[in-house]
Design a protein around this motif. Structure first.
Motif, short mmCIF file in Angstrom:
data_model
loop_
_atom_site.label_atom_id
_atom_site.label_comp_id
_atom_site.label_asym_id
_atom_site.label_seq_id
_atom_site.Cartn_x
_atom_site.Cartn_y
_atom_site.Cartn_z
N ARG A 19 0.85 -1.18 0.00
CA ARG A 19 0.00 0.00 0.00
C ARG A 19 0.90 1.24 0.00
O ARG A 19 1.70 1.43 0.92
N ARG A 20 0.77 2.04 -1.03
CA ARG A 20 1.59 3.26 -1.16
C ARG A 20 0.69 4.48 -1.12
O ARG A 20 -0.40 4.49 -1.70
N LEU A 21 1.16 5.52 -0.47
CA LEU A 21 0.43 6.77 -0.39
C LEU A 21 1.35 7.94 -0.70
O LEU A 21 2.43 8.07 -0.11
N ASP A 22 0.97 8.77 -1.66
CA ASP A 22 1.68 10.01 -1.98
C ASP A 22 0.75 11.17 -1.64
O ASP A 22 -0.27 11.37 -2.32
N THR A 23 1.08 11.88 -0.58
CA THR A 23 0.24 12.98 -0.10
C THR A 23 0.86 14.31 -0.51
O THR A 23 2.04 14.55 -0.23
N THR A 24 0.07 15.15 -1.15
CA THR A 24 0.55 16.45 -1.60
C THR A 24 -0.15 17.56 -0.84
O THR A 24 -1.39 17.61 -0.81
N THR A 25 0.62 18.42 -0.22
CA THR A 25 0.10 19.55 0.54
C THR A 25 0.45 20.86 -0.17
O THR A 25 1.58 21.03 -0.64
N LYS A 26 -0.54 21.75 -0.24
CA LYS A 26 -0.33 23.05 -0.87
C LYS A 26 -0.20 24.10 0.23
O LYS A 26 -1.19 24.51 0.83
N PRO A 27 1.02 24.57 0.53
CA PRO A 27 1.19 25.59 1.56
C PRO A 27 0.68 26.95 1.10
O PRO A 27 0.42 27.15 -0.10
N ALA A 28 0.53 27.87 2.04
CA ALA A 28 0.04 29.21 1.69
C ALA A 28 1.00 29.87 0.71
O ALA A 28 0.58 30.61 -0.20
N THR A 29 2.28 29.65 0.88
CA THR A 29 3.29 30.17 -0.04
C THR A 29 4.31 29.07 -0.32
O THR A 29 4.50 28.15 0.48
N GLY A 30 4.95 29.16 -1.45
CA GLY A 30 5.97 28.17 -1.78
C GLY A 30 5.44 27.05 -2.66
O GLY A 30 4.30 27.08 -3.14
N ASN A 31 6.28 26.07 -2.87
CA ASN A 31 5.97 24.96 -3.77
C ASN A 31 5.18 23.86 -3.06
O ASN A 31 5.15 23.77 -1.84
N LEU A 32 4.54 23.03 -3.88
CA LEU A 32 3.82 21.88 -3.33
C LEU A 32 4.79 20.93 -2.64
O LEU A 32 5.94 20.77 -3.05
N ILE A 33 4.31 20.30 -1.58
CA ILE A 33 5.13 19.35 -0.82
C ILE A 33 4.47 17.97 -0.91
O ILE A 33 3.31 17.80 -0.55
N THR A 34 5.21 17.00 -1.43
CA THR A 34 4.70 15.63 -1.56
C THR A 34 5.51 14.69 -0.67
O THR A 34 6.74 14.70 -0.70
N VAL A 35 4.79 13.90 0.12
CA VAL A 35 5.41 12.92 1.01
C VAL A 35 4.92 11.53 0.61
O VAL A 35 3.72 11.32 0.44
#
Length: 245
Positions: A72-88
Motif C-alpha cells: 500500500r503506497r500513499l503520496d500525499t501532496t500539501t499546498k502551503p500558503a506560499t511556496g511549492n507543493l510538498i509531496t510525502v
C-alpha cells in the motif's frame, strides 16, 4: 383500481434508491469490504477534499494485492500558503515474512519492521474508507442501493451508512460541550470486493448551512494482474537506529 395500485407501487419504488438499514445489510457491507482480501489486483485512487479545505491536500493511493503479499503506497501532496507543493511518500508492505513500513530517508527509501498492522495507509481520512466498513458494528445504520452504478467500467454496489458515534467524555467543569463530529459514508464496491469509490460527508457542517465538505476517494485504474515487483519492498530493510541523523 389496477392503475391506482400501479401508481402507488411506482411512488414507493422511487421514494428511495437505498434499502432500509438492518443488521443483514450491515453484515452484507462487511462481506463486501473484506471480499477482495484474497483477490489478486492492483487499484490506484485519487483522494480530494471539497469545501473549505478544497485544494489544500490531495493524495494518490495504491494497493497491490497478491496474497499473502500486499503493498500500500500513499503520496500525499500539501499546498502551503506560499511556496511549492510538498509531496510525502510512504509505504506499508505485508508479506510472508512480516509487516514493514517504508519511507524516504535522506533521499533513499528505507524500510523497517512494523509489527503493528493496524493501519491501511497511515492517513486517517483515507484509512476510514477501508477499515471502518470491515468492522461489525462500525456503523449505526447501513442502507444498500437498489440500483448498481458503473465506475471506471466496473459495475458497483453502493452502501450508505453513518458510523457509530463515540460517547462524549464526562466533564468536571462548566465548559460547554463541543458537539461530536458526525459523518455519512457512501461506499461502492465491485462484484469481487474492490473499493471503487468512497465519500465521507461532514453532517455537522452541512446541517449548519455551511458549504458541503466531503472527503472523496475514487479509483482511477484497476488491473487484476500483479507482478512480483508490484508487491516488493521499495527499499532495503534497516534497523531504526540506522535512520537516525
Amino acid at each position: 383500481m389496477k392503475r391506482v395500485l400501479g401508481i402507488a407501487f411506482v411512488l414507493v419504488f422511487l421514494s428511495s434508491c437505498f434499502l432500509k438499514g438492518s443488521s443483514g445489510v450491515s453484515g452484507n457491507l462487511v462481506a463486501f469490504a473484506t471480499r477482495a482480501d484474497k483477490l489478486t489486483y492492483e487499484a490506484i485512487y485519487n483522494f480530494n477534499v471539497t469545501g473549505q479545505l478544497a485544494g489544500g491536500v490531495s493524495a494518490r493511493a495504491e494497493i497491490a494485492n497478491e496474497p499473502p503479499s500486499v503493498l500500500r503506497r500513499l503520496d500525499t501532496t500539501t499546498k502551503p500558503a506560499t511556496g511549492n507543493l510538498i509531496t510525502v511518500s510512504s509505504w506499508f508492505v505485508t508479506n510472508a515474512s512480516g509487516h514493514y513500513a517504508c519511507a524516504l530517508y535522506g533521499g533513499a527509501t528505507r524500510c523497517t519492521t512494523d509489527d503493528l498492522d493496524t493501519t491501511t495507509f497511515g492517513y486517517a481520512p483515507i484509512d476510514g474508507f477501508f477499515q471502518l466498513p470491515r468492522r461489525d458494528g462500525g456503523f449505526s445504520s447501513v442502507r444498500r442501493a437498489t440500483r448498481p452504478v458503473r465506475i471506471r467500467g466496473e459495475k458497483g454496489t453502493c452502501f450508505e451508512g453513518s458510523p457509530v458515534e463515540a460517547s462524549p467524555l464526562p466533564s468536571s467543569t462548566a465548559q460547554p460541550t463541543i458537539p461530536a463530529e458526525r459523518y455519512r459514508y457512501e461506499l461502492c464496491y465491485s462484484d469481487d470486493g474492490i473499493l471503487l469509490r468512497g465519500r465521507r460527508t461532514n453532517l455537522a457542517v452541512e446541517e449548519a448551512g455551511g458549504a458541503a465538505q466531503d472527503y472523496v476517494l475514487e479509483v482511477v485504474s484497476i488491473t487484476r494482474v500483479v507482478q512480483p515487483s508490484d508487491v516488493a519492498l521499495p527499499g532495503p530493510i534497516v534497523s531504526p537506529d540506522q535512520l537516525k541523523p
